[in-house]
Scaffold this motif. Sequence first.
Motif, short mmCIF file in Angstrom:
data_model
loop_
_atom_site.label_atom_id
_atom_site.label_comp_id
_atom_site.label_asym_id
_atom_site.label_seq_id
_atom_site.Cartn_x
_atom_site.Cartn_y
_atom_site.Cartn_z
N GLY A 104 66.12 62.50 -12.14
CA GLY A 104 65.40 63.74 -11.86
C GLY A 104 66.33 64.80 -11.33
O GLY A 104 67.47 64.93 -11.77
N GLU A 105 65.86 65.50 -10.33
CA GLU A 105 66.60 66.62 -9.76
C GLU A 105 67.80 66.14 -8.94
O GLU A 105 67.74 65.11 -8.26
CB GLU A 105 65.66 67.44 -8.86
CG GLU A 105 66.21 68.77 -8.45
CD GLU A 105 65.21 69.59 -7.67
OE1 GLU A 105 65.66 70.54 -7.02
OE2 GLU A 105 64.00 69.28 -7.70
N ALA A 106 68.88 66.92 -9.01
CA ALA A 106 70.09 66.63 -8.24
C ALA A 106 70.17 67.60 -7.07
O ALA A 106 69.94 68.81 -7.24
CB ALA A 106 71.32 66.76 -9.12
N HIS A 107 70.48 67.08 -5.89
CA HIS A 107 70.58 67.89 -4.67
C HIS A 107 72.00 67.81 -4.13
O HIS A 107 72.47 66.72 -3.80
CB HIS A 107 69.61 67.38 -3.60
CG HIS A 107 68.19 67.29 -4.07
ND1 HIS A 107 67.34 68.37 -4.06
CD2 HIS A 107 67.49 66.25 -4.59
CE1 HIS A 107 66.17 67.99 -4.54
NE2 HIS A 107 66.23 66.71 -4.87
N VAL A 108 72.66 68.96 -4.02
CA VAL A 108 74.00 69.03 -3.46
C VAL A 108 73.87 68.92 -1.95
O VAL A 108 73.06 69.61 -1.33
CB VAL A 108 74.69 70.36 -3.85
CG1 VAL A 108 76.02 70.50 -3.15
CG2 VAL A 108 74.86 70.42 -5.36
N LEU A 109 74.68 68.02 -1.35
CA LEU A 109 74.63 67.79 0.09
C LEU A 109 75.91 68.28 0.75
O LEU A 109 77.00 67.88 0.36
CB LEU A 109 74.43 66.30 0.38
CG LEU A 109 73.23 65.62 -0.27
CD1 LEU A 109 73.24 64.13 0.04
CD2 LEU A 109 71.94 66.24 0.19
N ASP A 110 75.75 69.15 1.74
CA ASP A 110 76.92 69.56 2.53
C ASP A 110 77.29 68.41 3.47
O ASP A 110 76.56 67.41 3.53
CB ASP A 110 76.63 70.86 3.28
CG ASP A 110 75.51 70.73 4.31
OD1 ASP A 110 75.26 69.62 4.82
OD2 ASP A 110 74.88 71.75 4.63
#
Length: 153
Positions: free
Chosen positions: A84-90
């Motif tokens: 599904g959706e990809a979330h960039v993590l700091d």
Amino acid sequence: MQLSAAPYEERLTAPRSWWLVSFLVGLSLALILLPFGTLPLLVGLVGGTAAAAVMASSYGSVRIRVVGDSLIAGEAKIPLRALGEAHVLDPEEARAWRTYKADTRAFLLLRAYIPRALRVEVTDPEDPTPYLYLSTREPERLAEAIKAAKASA
């Protein structure tokens, strides 16, 4: 299906400081073997350094690739249609997702020496894995590669 050149490929190499640590491991072993003579000292230095370097190299040899219709992360090969959706993590969010926000069912490709990560939701109803946590030096680029590969599939 023919595999084309990977639109994204990254090797999660170990930091340079680990190579210094490898030498220090060999030096420590050499000092331990010093009372037994010069030859054991040299064997300890070379053997200890080599063993530690092989361990550092193998730990840092894991790769993340987007190839064809699959995401390959270490030993895992996941079809893009299951993602599904990809979330960039700091760095702060990445630390949170590998500690108190972590789900024990998640797939973690974790390298603590890489501060950023990408969290990709798994949408396959047959798969109990809720998400993939991937340590990566370039999470934005990986997210774009996954999105582009899904769109072209």
